[in-house]
Design a protein around this motif. Structure first.
Motif, mmCIF file in Angstrom:
data_model
loop_
_atom_site.group_PDB
_atom_site.id
_atom_site.type_symbol
_atom_site.label_atom_id
_atom_site.label_comp_id
_atom_site.label_asym_id
_atom_site.label_seq_id
_atom_site.Cartn_x
_atom_site.Cartn_y
_atom_site.Cartn_z
ATOM 1 N N GLY A 1 -5.109 2.742 11.525
ATOM 2 C CA GLY A 1 -4.839 2.864 10.201
ATOM 3 C C GLY A 1 -4.025 2.356 9.310
ATOM 4 N N ILE A 2 -3.723 2.273 8.338
ATOM 5 C CA ILE A 2 -2.404 2.256 7.248
ATOM 6 C C ILE A 2 -2.362 3.000 6.328
ATOM 7 C CG2 ILE A 2 -1.129 0.900 6.435
ATOM 8 C CD1 ILE A 2 -2.985 -1.707 8.600
ATOM 9 N N ALA A 3 -1.519 3.209 5.990
ATOM 10 C CA ALA A 3 -1.418 3.922 4.663
ATOM 11 C C ALA A 3 -0.166 4.201 4.218
ATOM 12 C CB ALA A 3 -1.878 5.816 4.661
ATOM 13 N N CYS A 4 0.172 3.538 2.918
ATOM 14 C CA CYS A 4 1.320 3.217 2.400
ATOM 15 C C CYS A 4 1.627 4.437 0.938
ATOM 16 C CB CYS A 4 2.005 1.962 1.842
ATOM 17 S SG CYS A 4 1.129 1.319 0.197
ATOM 18 N N LEU A 5 2.891 3.724 0.693
ATOM 19 C CA LEU A 5 3.146 5.260 -1.164
ATOM 20 C C LEU A 5 5.086 4.447 -0.892
ATOM 21 C CD1 LEU A 5 3.083 7.308 -2.794
ATOM 22 C CD2 LEU A 5 4.611 9.140 -1.463
ATOM 23 N N TYR A 6 4.575 3.992 -2.625
ATOM 24 C CA TYR A 6 5.728 4.090 -3.395
ATOM 25 C C TYR A 6 6.653 4.785 -3.636
ATOM 26 C CZ TYR A 6 4.593 -0.939 -1.544
ATOM 27 O OH TYR A 6 4.443 -2.266 -0.823
ATOM 28 N N ALA A 7 7.169 6.111 -3.492
ATOM 29 C CA ALA A 7 7.977 6.837 -3.908
ATOM 30 C C ALA A 7 8.535 6.275 -5.416
ATOM 31 C CB ALA A 7 9.102 7.419 -3.450
ATOM 32 N N ASP A 8 8.690 7.351 -6.429
ATOM 33 C CA ASP A 8 9.188 6.700 -7.922
ATOM 34 C C ASP A 8 9.430 8.434 -8.709
ATOM 35 O OD1 ASP A 8 9.975 5.693 -10.360
ATOM 36 O OD2 ASP A 8 7.685 4.661 -10.835
#
Length: 266
Positions: free
Chosen positions: A91-98
C-alpha cells in the motif's frame, strides 16, 4: 462495488495524486537518482516486515526552500509504486503539505486520504470487517471522524505486506495538526512492523521529527541540488524554449556553467 464508492467518497476531499502528477511534469529523467542509489534508502525501502531497530522505519530529507524536496518526494513515490508492480500487497499513500491549504489539511482529512490510497493502491480485497465498520458509521449519520478512520486504517494495515506513507513539506502543516499526525505515525510505526514513513521538510523541523519519531542518523539526508540535477533541468528548459533560434550550443553551455557555479557559491 457501491459500498466501496460510498466509502471512498466519505473519507476525504484531499486529492494528493493530482498534485503528484503536476510535480512529475517538472522532473528531469534522472532526478534524485543519487538518493535512490543510497544503501540506507534501499534498505529502508526493501526491509521486510520483521522488526527493525527503533526509528528504522522512518527516512527523512531536509533542505532549504528550492532544494528540490518536492521533486524528490515525487521520485520516491514513483519508485515505491514501481516496487508495487514487483511485490504484491503493498500500500502507498502520499501527502503534499501546503501552508496555503492548512484549513483543508486537517488530521481527519489527511488520515482519510491515507486510507483511501491504501484501499486503492494495494491489490488485496477490502475485508468484510471494514465494511461492517462502514455500516456502523452510516447508521450513525455517515460522518466519518478521526477515530473511525483510525479504526478503518488499522484494519487495512493488517492486510498489507508493506505500507508506505510519504509526506512532502511536513513543516507546512498547521503546528497542531503536525504534532497530532506525528503521534499517529509513531503509533502506527510501533504497532505495525510493515509501516514505512518518508518525510521531507525544511531543516528547522528536524528536531521535532527526531523527538517524535526517533529517526536513525543513517536515515537522515540533507538535500542540496546536485550538479547533475541542475544541468539536466537547465538543458530541458533550454530545449523547451519557444524561441530556439535565440540560443546556440556555446551560449547554452555558458549559461549552464554560470548557474551551476553560482549554485555552488563560486
Amino acid at each position: 462495488d457501491d459500498r466501496v464508492l460510498e466509502l471512498l467518497r466519505m473519507l476525504t476531499p484531499l486529492e494528493p495524486l493530482k498534485r503528484h502528477q503536476d510535480v512529475k511534469l517538472l522532473r528531469t529523467k534522472n532526478a534524485a537518482a543519487w538518493l535512490l542509489g543510497l544503501e540506507s534508502f534501499c534498505k529502508w525501502r526493501d526491509s521486510n516486515t520483521t522488526p527493525v531497530e527503533k526509528g528504522g522505519r522512518v527516512f527523512s530529507c531536509y533542505g532549504i526552500p528550492g532544494a528540490g524536496k518536492t521533486v524528490i518526494s515525487s521520485v520516491v513515490i514513483d519508485n515505491i509504486y514501481s516496487q508495487n508492480k514487483v511485490y504484491s500487497n503493498i500500500g502507498i499513500a502520499c501527502l503534499y503539505a501546503d501552508y496555503k491549504d492548512q484549513s483543508n489539511q486537517t488530521l481527519a482529512h489527511i488520515l482519510g486520504s491515507f486510507l483511501r490510497q491504501f484501499l486503492t493502491t494495494a491489490s488485496e480485497c477490502i475485508p468484510d470487517a471494514l465494511f461492517e465498520k462502514l455500516d456502523v458509521i452510516l447508521k450513525q449519520g455517515g460522518k466519518v471522524g478521526t477515530e473511525d478512520i483510525m479504526a478503518l486504517l488499522k484494519i487495512r494495515l493488517q492486510q498489507l505486506k508493506r505500507a508506505f506513507i510519504c509526506i512532502d513539506a511536513v513543516d507546512e502543516l498547521d503546528p497542531n495538526v503536525q504534532r497530532q499526525l506525528f503521534d499517529v505515525l509513531r503509533e502506527l510505526g510501533t504497532n505495525y512492523d510493515n509501516t514505512r514513513l518518508f518525510l521531507t521538510g525544511r531543516g528547522h523541523i528536524e528536531s521535532e521529527v527526531q523527538k517524535r519519531l526517533h529517526v536513525l542518523q543513517k536515515h537522515q539526508v540533507v538535500i542540496t541540488a546536485s550538479e547533475q540535477d541542475i544541468q539536466e533541468f537547465l538543458e530541458q528548459q533550454i530545449k523547451d524554449d519557444l524561441n530556439p533560434d535565440a540560443m546556440d550550443k556555446v551560449l547554452a553551455k555558458d549559461i549552464i556553467d554560470k548557474i551551476i557555479k553560482k549554485s555552488q557559491g563560486m
